[in-house]
Design a protein around this motif. Sequence first.
Motif, PDB file in Angstrom:
ATOM      1  N   MET A  86      27.435  -9.086  12.960  1.00  0.00           N
ATOM      2  CA  MET A  86      26.337  -8.285  13.262  1.00  0.00           C
ATOM      3  C   MET A  86      26.932  -7.306  14.549  1.00  0.00           C
ATOM      4  SD  MET A  86      23.401 -11.175  13.180  1.00  0.00           S
ATOM      5  CE  MET A  86      21.908 -10.107  13.918  1.00  0.00           C
ATOM      6  N   ARG A 145      28.433 -11.787   4.238  1.00  0.00           N
ATOM      7  CA  ARG A 145      27.184 -12.171   4.514  1.00  0.00           C
ATOM      8  C   ARG A 145      26.426 -13.398   3.505  1.00  0.00           C
ATOM      9  NH1 ARG A 145      24.806  -7.646   7.786  1.00  0.00           N
ATOM     10  NH2 ARG A 145      26.090  -7.679   9.622  1.00  0.00           N
ATOM     11  N   TYR A 174      18.029 -17.298  12.736  1.00  0.00           N
ATOM     12  CA  TYR A 174      18.056 -16.487  14.015  1.00  0.00           C
ATOM     13  C   TYR A 174      17.200 -17.099  15.090  1.00  0.00           C
ATOM     14  CZ  TYR A 174      20.265 -13.027  10.885  1.00  0.00           C
ATOM     15  OH  TYR A 174      21.098 -12.637   9.691  1.00  0.00           O
ATOM     16  N   LYS A 211      13.554 -13.397  12.694  1.00  0.00           N
ATOM     17  CA  LYS A 211      13.845 -12.067  11.532  1.00  0.00           C
ATOM     18  C   LYS A 211      12.771 -12.423  10.566  1.00  0.00           C
ATOM     19  CE  LYS A 211      17.798 -10.117  13.586  1.00  0.00           C
ATOM     20  NZ  LYS A 211      17.541  -9.659  14.424  1.00  0.00           N
ATOM     21  N   LEU A 212      11.758 -12.589  10.561  1.00  0.00           N
ATOM     22  CA  LEU A 212      10.941 -12.952   9.253  1.00  0.00           C
ATOM     23  C   LEU A 212       9.956 -11.525   9.513  1.00  0.00           C
ATOM     24  CD1 LEU A 212       9.372 -16.373   9.928  1.00  0.00           C
ATOM     25  CD2 LEU A 212      11.429 -15.814   8.704  1.00  0.00           C
ATOM     26  N   LEU A 213       9.516 -11.212   8.174  1.00  0.00           N
ATOM     27  CA  LEU A 213       8.735 -10.181   7.728  1.00  0.00           C
ATOM     28  C   LEU A 213       7.307 -10.579   7.926  1.00  0.00           C
ATOM     29  CD1 LEU A 213      10.883  -8.651   4.586  1.00  0.00           C
ATOM     30  CD2 LEU A 213      10.711  -8.205   7.010  1.00  0.00           C
ATOM     31  N   PRO A 214       6.626 -10.222   8.914  1.00  0.00           N
ATOM     32  CA  PRO A 214       5.320 -10.991   9.132  1.00  0.00           C
ATOM     33  C   PRO A 214       4.228 -10.679   8.141  1.00  0.00           C
ATOM     34  CG  PRO A 214       5.618  -9.116  10.612  1.00  0.00           C
ATOM     35  CD  PRO A 214       6.948  -9.557  10.099  1.00  0.00           C
ATOM     36  N   ARG A 252       4.814 -10.318   4.973  1.00  0.00           N
ATOM     37  CA  ARG A 252       5.055 -11.031   3.932  1.00  0.00           C
ATOM     38  C   ARG A 252       4.846 -12.515   3.453  1.00  0.00           C
ATOM     39  NH1 ARG A 252       8.705  -7.058   1.679  1.00  0.00           N
ATOM     40  NH2 ARG A 252       9.682  -8.299  -0.036  1.00  0.00           N
ATOM     41  N   ASN A 255       9.704 -14.285   2.174  1.00  0.00           N
ATOM     42  CA  ASN A 255      10.737 -14.459   3.256  1.00  0.00           C
ATOM     43  C   ASN A 255      11.838 -15.454   2.744  1.00  0.00           C
ATOM     44  OD1 ASN A 255      10.123 -13.047   6.140  1.00  0.00           O
ATOM     45  ND2 ASN A 255       8.206 -13.569   5.341  1.00  0.00           N
ATOM     46  N   ILE A 269      13.897 -13.517  -0.469  1.00  0.00           N
ATOM     47  CA  ILE A 269      14.595 -12.250  -0.140  1.00  0.00           C
ATOM     48  C   ILE A 269      16.173 -12.494   0.028  1.00  0.00           C
ATOM     49  CG2 ILE A 269      14.533 -12.196   2.386  1.00  0.00           C
ATOM     50  CD1 ILE A 269      13.624  -9.290   2.323  1.00  0.00           C
ATOM     51  N   ALA A 270      16.492 -13.765   0.378  1.00  0.00           N
ATOM     52  CA  ALA A 270      17.993 -13.980   0.425  1.00  0.00           C
ATOM     53  C   ALA A 270      18.308 -14.300  -0.855  1.00  0.00           C
ATOM     54  CB  ALA A 270      17.943 -15.307   1.543  1.00  0.00           C
ATOM     55  N   GLU A 280      17.073 -13.210  -3.800  1.00  0.00           N
ATOM     56  CA  GLU A 280      17.049 -11.820  -4.665  1.00  0.00           C
ATOM     57  C   GLU A 280      18.363 -11.012  -4.445  1.00  0.00           C
ATOM     58  OE1 GLU A 280      13.264 -10.097  -3.270  1.00  0.00           O
ATOM     59  OE2 GLU A 280      12.093 -11.289  -4.658  1.00  0.00           O
ATOM     60  N   VAL A 281      18.860 -11.052  -3.270  1.00  0.00           N
ATOM     61  CA  VAL A 281      19.922 -10.156  -3.028  1.00  0.00           C
ATOM     62  C   VAL A 281      21.003 -10.446  -3.855  1.00  0.00           C
ATOM     63  CG1 VAL A 281      19.035  -9.037  -0.910  1.00  0.00           C
ATOM     64  CG2 VAL A 281      20.697 -11.033  -0.880  1.00  0.00           C
ATOM     65  N   ARG A 306      14.058 -15.715 -11.465  1.00  0.00           N
ATOM     66  CA  ARG A 306      12.827 -15.747 -10.369  1.00  0.00           C
ATOM     67  C   ARG A 306      12.507 -17.185 -10.574  1.00  0.00           C
ATOM     68  NH1 ARG A 306      11.461 -12.913  -6.922  1.00  0.00           N
ATOM     69  NH2 ARG A 306       9.360 -13.969  -6.999  1.00  0.00           N
ATOM     70  N   ARG A 342      15.351 -20.043   4.949  1.00  0.00           N
ATOM     71  CA  ARG A 342      16.182 -18.649   4.197  1.00  0.00           C
ATOM     72  C   ARG A 342      17.724 -18.632   4.322  1.00  0.00           C
ATOM     73  NH1 ARG A 342      14.125 -13.848   7.130  1.00  0.00           N
ATOM     74  NH2 ARG A 342      15.619 -14.689   8.580  1.00  0.00           N
ATOM     75  N   VAL A 350      15.467  -6.042 -10.735  1.00  0.00           N
ATOM     76  CA  VAL A 350      15.260  -6.109  -9.137  1.00  0.00           C
ATOM     77  C   VAL A 350      14.822  -4.886  -8.657  1.00  0.00           C
ATOM     78  CG1 VAL A 350      16.229  -7.111  -6.934  1.00  0.00           C
ATOM     79  CG2 VAL A 350      16.732  -8.528  -9.141  1.00  0.00           C
ATOM     80  N   GLN A 365      12.450  -3.047   9.669  1.00  0.00           N
ATOM     81  CA  GLN A 365      12.912  -4.524   9.762  1.00  0.00           C
ATOM     82  C   GLN A 365      13.158  -5.096   8.547  1.00  0.00           C
ATOM     83  OE1 GLN A 365       9.089  -6.321  10.889  1.00  0.00           O
ATOM     84  NE2 GLN A 365      10.038  -8.005  11.827  1.00  0.00           N
ATOM     85  N   LEU A 413      16.889  -6.806   7.445  1.00  0.00           N
ATOM     86  CA  LEU A 413      16.901  -8.144   7.198  1.00  0.00           C
ATOM     87  C   LEU A 413      17.904  -8.279   5.853  1.00  0.00           C
ATOM     88  CD1 LEU A 413      16.042 -11.215   7.330  1.00  0.00           C
ATOM     89  CD2 LEU A 413      14.082 -10.662   5.927  1.00  0.00           C
ATOM     90  N   LEU A 414      17.314  -7.252   5.105  1.00  0.00           N
ATOM     91  CA  LEU A 414      18.191  -7.023   3.562  1.00  0.00           C
ATOM     92  C   LEU A 414      19.730  -7.080   3.976  1.00  0.00           C
ATOM     93  CD1 LEU A 414      15.973  -4.811   1.580  1.00  0.00           C
ATOM     94  CD2 LEU A 414      16.520  -7.220   1.186  1.00  0.00           C
ATOM     95  N   LEU A 425      21.209  -7.975   6.506  1.00  0.00           N
ATOM     96  CA  LEU A 425      21.873  -9.360   6.998  1.00  0.00           C
ATOM     97  C   LEU A 425      21.722 -10.563   5.960  1.00  0.00           C
ATOM     98  CD1 LEU A 425      19.526  -9.569  10.382  1.00  0.00           C
ATOM     99  CD2 LEU A 425      21.909  -9.055  10.022  1.00  0.00           C
ATOM    100  N   VAL A 426      21.072 -10.470   4.869  1.00  0.00           N
ATOM    101  CA  VAL A 426      21.141 -11.663   3.681  1.00  0.00           C
ATOM    102  C   VAL A 426      21.999 -11.371   2.931  1.00  0.00           C
ATOM    103  CG1 VAL A 426      19.029 -12.522   4.530  1.00  0.00           C
ATOM    104  CG2 VAL A 426      19.169 -10.665   2.835  1.00  0.00           C
ATOM    105  N   GLY A 427      22.838 -10.025   2.983  1.00  0.00           N
ATOM    106  CA  GLY A 427      24.013  -9.746   2.073  1.00  0.00           C
ATOM    107  C   GLY A 427      23.586  -8.717   1.057  1.00  0.00           C
ATOM    108  N   ALA A 428      22.535  -7.749   1.151  1.00  0.00           N
ATOM    109  CA  ALA A 428      22.328  -6.938   0.065  1.00  0.00           C
ATOM    110  C   ALA A 428      23.289  -5.784   0.381  1.00  0.00           C
ATOM    111  CB  ALA A 428      20.982  -6.454   0.490  1.00  0.00           C
ATOM    112  N   TYR A 457      21.661  -1.734  -3.462  1.00  0.00           N
ATOM    113  CA  TYR A 457      20.605  -2.435  -3.326  1.00  0.00           C
ATOM    114  C   TYR A 457      19.568  -2.137  -2.742  1.00  0.00           C
ATOM    115  CZ  TYR A 457      17.561  -6.672  -3.843  1.00  0.00           C
ATOM    116  OH  TYR A 457      16.621  -7.475  -3.786  1.00  0.00           O
TER     117      TYR A 457
END
Lengths: 255, 295
Positions: A61, A88, A95, A99-102, A104, A109, A112-113, A115-116, A121, A160, B6, B202, B206-207, B209-212, B216
Amino acid sequence: MNPETSPPSAMIDLIKVSKVYPPDVQAISDISLTVSRGEIVFLTGKSGAGKTTLLRLISRMEKPTKGMVDVAGFDVSKLLQRDIHLLRRKVGMAYQDFKLLPERTVADNIAIAMEVVYRSRPFIEKRTRELLEQLDLSKKYHTRAGELSRGEQQRVSIARAAANGPEIILADEPTGNLDAETTSRVMDLFMQLNRKGTTLVIATHDRSLFQDTPHRVIELRCGRVRSAQTEEQEDGKEMSNDTLACFQEDDRCDF
Amino acid sequence: MRFLAVVLRHTCRNMLLTWKSQCMTLFTVSLSVLIFSFFYLIYSNALHIGEELDDDLRLVVYLDEEPAPPLQEEYRRKILKFDQVDHIEFIGREQAYQRFEQQLGENTDVLTGVPTDFLPASIEVYPVRTLDSLSRIKRFSDYLQTLPGVIKVQYGKEWIERFYAFIQLMQVIILLSGSLLIMTTTFVVAHTIRLTLFSRQQELELLRLVGATNNYIRTPFLLEGAFQGFIGASCGMGALLLLFNWITLQFAGPATITLLPFAFFHWTVVLSIIGIATLLCAAGSFSAIRRFLHL
């Protein structure tokens, strides 16, 4: 691809790393540190000691002002922007500010880690429920993250970080808002991941986490390594020259 | 495949979450496409009508006296040397009278006592079937006027000039509405994407940071722009079809419009307009991503 520069056993390798924030705030100063694969390391120290900066350097970061940061085979200081995702995906980070998406849900939340990295599913749903169960948040699956207490948000952030079973977990004050029972649950999760081979670096103020631990504890003070408590040291062995040198530093921060 | 699934899911979710601004963008794109395609429809039909009317287009060159065969050959040679001329026809005084008689139909009695050679001899010049010939007719007519023995050249000058002016006006309107289409699709979509990028800062952080991967993160925005173009253009074309049907219904019957070959676009043109609008919107989205999404 980035060349593998660390020996196979070293998961994190910092050599004479410094970080200066503009205009001239010295956050980290000449830190050298090696964390082996599968090791658990506690980072401790007062606020502003440089714990968070160190974690941010490891997760890329931040870029170091000086020195070399090698993580999971990646030379972080030379890592190209387009290749950061490769690092990453190996590092899960919980953190301090969550660093959450309030808006969602808790499930979103955590998902998301996963999905990338294109998890299916059904896998995402199963893994999310499993993590929430472990962290006593099963009932919050569909709750929006913004509606949770700070302690709950902290656990979602940890879930997460652990979701993909990463090679390294960096946890910044993971139990800062938790009661003793929940802290124990979080530590159980960490230990479980560690047994599967995950390397853990936990930055914390909470002395109870490492008081009787057999694992290495590194104290930072004013951006420098203040002390290193290892099993070997507890057994009466001598500290390294580097550590001794750190002890000889003035206790007072000069920045 | 999973990547596509996705990012498609992300795109749809994003569009649903920002449905208000999406609706505004879709409305703007639809309206731009409707305006452009409306004028383009009129223009393409005008071109078609022009081609149809071209079939009847001829220049009538009136002569002071009926030319003898050698002079006819001379006229033929001088007129046919122009590429724009398809063929010519000589009409003698007698033939002109007969035609006139036929045109009068039941009222031929008005010709009682009128000599059969009272009408002048003429040459009918048929230009080739291209609209472009309309603009050259005037110059050609001026040339014909200079031939020996020519009294007058007639070709419905006023009508042709008006029609040509109309075509030129339509070309200008199409250029303007085309520019409007490009500007709205590109800028409005770019603006919407920019707002979305700011509102989702935001999540984007985050995307990362989580490795997107960069793709993507970027692709859903690019798809969002393309979807806006596709849906907006489809709505615009749908609205044009409804408008076209309404107009044809309103003017159904013995009105001029039914006599004219007024038709909707061929499906390939419809698909082309939708495709171009989709590409323009994707380009607008791409420019916003390049400027405002710093990965």
